[in-house]
Design an enzyme around this catalytic site. Structure first.
Site, PDB file in Angstrom:
ATOM      1  N   ASN A  10       0.831  -1.204   0.000  1.00 22.12           N
ATOM      2  CA  ASN A  10       0.000   0.000   0.000  1.00 22.12           C
ATOM      3  C   ASN A  10       0.875   1.268   0.000  1.00 22.12           C
ATOM      4  O   ASN A  10       1.500   1.603   1.006  1.00 22.12           O
ATOM      5  CB  ASN A  10      -0.892  -0.050   1.256  1.00 22.12           C
ATOM      6  N   GLY A  12      -0.009   4.335  -0.074  1.00 20.89           N
ATOM      7  CA  GLY A  12      -0.533   5.363   0.831  1.00 20.89           C
ATOM      8  C   GLY A  12       0.085   5.212   2.214  1.00 20.89           C
ATOM      9  O   GLY A  12       0.452   6.207   2.861  1.00 20.89           O
ATOM     10  N   ASP A  70      -0.145  -3.145  10.371  1.00 18.63           N
ATOM     11  CA  ASP A  70      -1.457  -3.642  10.016  1.00 18.63           C
ATOM     12  C   ASP A  70      -2.517  -2.759  10.636  1.00 18.63           C
ATOM     13  O   ASP A  70      -2.436  -2.434  11.821  1.00 18.63           O
ATOM     14  CB  ASP A  70      -1.617  -5.082  10.505  1.00 18.63           C
ATOM     15  N   PHE A 154      -6.400   7.507   1.197  1.00 20.40           N
ATOM     16  CA  PHE A 154      -6.621   6.203   0.566  1.00 20.40           C
ATOM     17  C   PHE A 154      -7.622   5.420   1.406  1.00 20.40           C
ATOM     18  O   PHE A 154      -8.036   5.872   2.480  1.00 20.40           O
ATOM     19  CB  PHE A 154      -5.290   5.435   0.423  1.00 20.40           C
ATOM     20  N   ASP A 157     -10.477   6.584   3.991  1.00 23.19           N
ATOM     21  CA  ASP A 157     -10.321   8.001   4.364  1.00 23.19           C
ATOM     22  C   ASP A 157     -11.525   8.877   3.971  1.00 23.19           C
ATOM     23  O   ASP A 157     -11.886   9.781   4.731  1.00 23.19           O
ATOM     24  CB  ASP A 157      -9.038   8.588   3.762  1.00 23.19           C
ATOM     25  N   ARG A 201      -1.934   5.505  12.460  1.00 30.75           N
ATOM     26  CA  ARG A 201      -0.610   5.089  11.929  1.00 30.75           C
ATOM     27  C   ARG A 201       0.492   5.920  12.585  1.00 30.75           C
ATOM     28  O   ARG A 201       1.489   5.391  13.054  1.00 30.75           O
ATOM     29  CB  ARG A 201      -0.614   5.304  10.406  1.00 30.75           C
TER      30      ARG A 201
HETATM   31  P1  ITT Z   1      -0.527  -4.217   3.452  1.00 35.18           P
HETATM   32  O1  ITT Z   1      -1.249  -5.243   4.311  1.00 35.18           O
HETATM   33  O2  ITT Z   1       0.135  -4.775   2.238  1.00 35.18           O
HETATM   34  O3  ITT Z   1       0.400  -3.345   4.275  1.00 35.18           O
HETATM   35  P2  ITT Z   1      -3.202  -3.119   3.120  1.00 35.18           P
HETATM   36  O4  ITT Z   1      -3.743  -2.024   2.253  1.00 35.18           O
HETATM   37  O5  ITT Z   1      -3.851  -4.476   3.006  1.00 35.18           O
HETATM   38  O6  ITT Z   1      -1.630  -3.184   2.877  1.00 35.18           O
HETATM   39  P3  ITT Z   1      -3.954  -3.070   5.929  1.00 35.18           P
HETATM   40  O7  ITT Z   1      -4.188  -4.554   5.918  1.00 35.18           O
HETATM   41  O8  ITT Z   1      -3.166  -2.497   7.049  1.00 35.18           O
HETATM   42  O9  ITT Z   1      -3.226  -2.596   4.588  1.00 35.18           O
HETATM   43  O10 ITT Z   1      -5.278  -2.245   5.861  1.00 35.18           O
HETATM   44  C1  ITT Z   1      -6.560  -2.839   5.832  1.00 35.18           C
HETATM   45  C2  ITT Z   1      -7.488  -1.968   5.065  1.00 35.18           C
HETATM   46  O11 ITT Z   1      -7.753  -0.782   5.808  1.00 35.18           O
HETATM   47  C3  ITT Z   1      -6.964  -1.549   3.689  1.00 35.18           C
HETATM   48  O12 ITT Z   1      -8.024  -1.675   2.768  1.00 35.18           O
HETATM   49  C4  ITT Z   1      -6.583  -0.108   3.856  1.00 35.18           C
HETATM   50  O13 ITT Z   1      -6.825   0.620   2.657  1.00 35.18           O
HETATM   51  C5  ITT Z   1      -7.510   0.350   4.996  1.00 35.18           C
HETATM   52  N1  ITT Z   1      -6.769   1.337   5.771  1.00 35.18           N
HETATM   53  C6  ITT Z   1      -5.673   1.123   6.548  1.00 35.18           C
HETATM   54  N2  ITT Z   1      -5.212   2.279   7.045  1.00 35.18           N
HETATM   55  C7  ITT Z   1      -6.020   3.247   6.565  1.00 35.18           C
HETATM   56  C8  ITT Z   1      -6.040   4.647   6.670  1.00 35.18           C
HETATM   57  O14 ITT Z   1      -5.116   5.302   7.357  1.00 35.18           O
HETATM   58  N3  ITT Z   1      -7.005   5.327   6.045  1.00 35.18           N
HETATM   59  C9  ITT Z   1      -7.945   4.695   5.323  1.00 35.18           C
HETATM   60  N4  ITT Z   1      -7.990   3.366   5.143  1.00 35.18           N
HETATM   61  C10 ITT Z   1      -7.031   2.645   5.755  1.00 35.18           C
END
Ligand code: ITT
Length: 216
Positions: A10, A12, A70, A154, A157, A201
């Site tokens: 990700n 973002g 995560d 992303f 948000d 985060r």
């Molecule tokens: P990785 O596991 O590869 O790091 P991911 O996008 O799957 O990437 P997560 O499992 O941590 O990341 O996130 C779970 C979901 O929550 C994912 O769809 C993100 O887009 C969303 N998410 C996480 N942090 C966010 C944020 O700060 N703002 C908006 N959405 C978020």
């Protein structure tokens, strides 16, 4: 201070980690590893620890620092859904689908409505250094917006409005006004630096890096 390899798909998340960590003197680089399996667990820390264990056979160098983080969005009136299933929920029902799930929660009293739509982002950040694994936790309480708002950020948000903060940077009670506020705007509608003031985060990274010995 250190070059940090952030294992994530990700971008973002990488941008936000860089915004937070580069002023502290760290370089943040995205690390892609094929075949990382996300375990089925209702515990974000277990997921992050599993990913960092799997990453250890893919270190760019033997003394590399690897970061995994995560996160999930936990909606109170949905008993915490989507939580650890946030990525799947985003890819399937998306922001619009989550708004639909909450569309019956309405009150003319804005404070009551804010309570009904309460949610929070949670994040667990794990750092593996040659000395061992450190873990940091962060949360960002807030609420789900009535409609999507903003083009930035992303994931979820565009539908998440963080609770105001007091002068010490702590979230105030739901529905209360604090000194620091996005004024009802979502994370997608504010500058990245503003999201960093509130975000799960940034808080997880702060908790984590407070544990890194300063001589590193
Ligand atoms: P990785 O596991 O590869 O790091 P991911 O996008 O799957 O990437 P997560 O499992 O941590 O990341 O996130 C779970 C979901 O929550 C994912 O769809 C993100 O887009 C969303 N998410 C996480 N942090 C966010 C944020 O700060 N703002 C908006 N959405 C978020």
């Amino acid at each position: 201070m250190a070059r940090i390899h952030f294992l994530t798909s990700n971008q973002g998340k990488v941008r936000e980690a860089a915004l937070h960590l580069e002023p502290l003197g760290h370089d943040v680089l995205q690390l892609h590893v094929e075949g990382i399996v996300e375990p089925q667990s209702d515990d974000l820390e277990a997921v992050a620890r599993s990913k960092i264990e799997q990453a250890k056979t893919h270190l760019p160098s033997k003394d590399a620092w690897i970061l995994v983080e995560d996160a999930g969005l936990f909606v109170r009136s949905l008993d915490g859904f989507p939580g650890v299933y946030s990525a799947h929920a985003l890819n399937t029902i998306g922001c619009a689908g989550l708004l639909r799930l909450l569309s019956h929660l309405q009150s003319k009293d804005l404070r009551v409505e804010a309570g009904l739509r309460e949610a929070e982002f949670r994040a667990v950040a794990c750092l593996r250094t040659p000395e061992g694994v450190l873990v940091g936790h962060g949360r960002c309480p807030g609420r789900i917006a009535a409609t999507q708002d903003g083009e930035g950020g992303f994931g979820f948000d565009p539908i998440f409005i963080p609770r105001d903060l007091d002068l010490a940077g702590q979230p105030v009670e739901a529905g209360e006004n604090g000194e620091i506020s996005t004024h009802g705007r979502t994370f997608a509608a504010v500058e990245p630096a503003t999201k960093d003031v509130f975000s799960h985060r940034a808080r997880a990274l702060k908790d984590l890096f407070a544990q890194v010995p300063s001589e590193r």
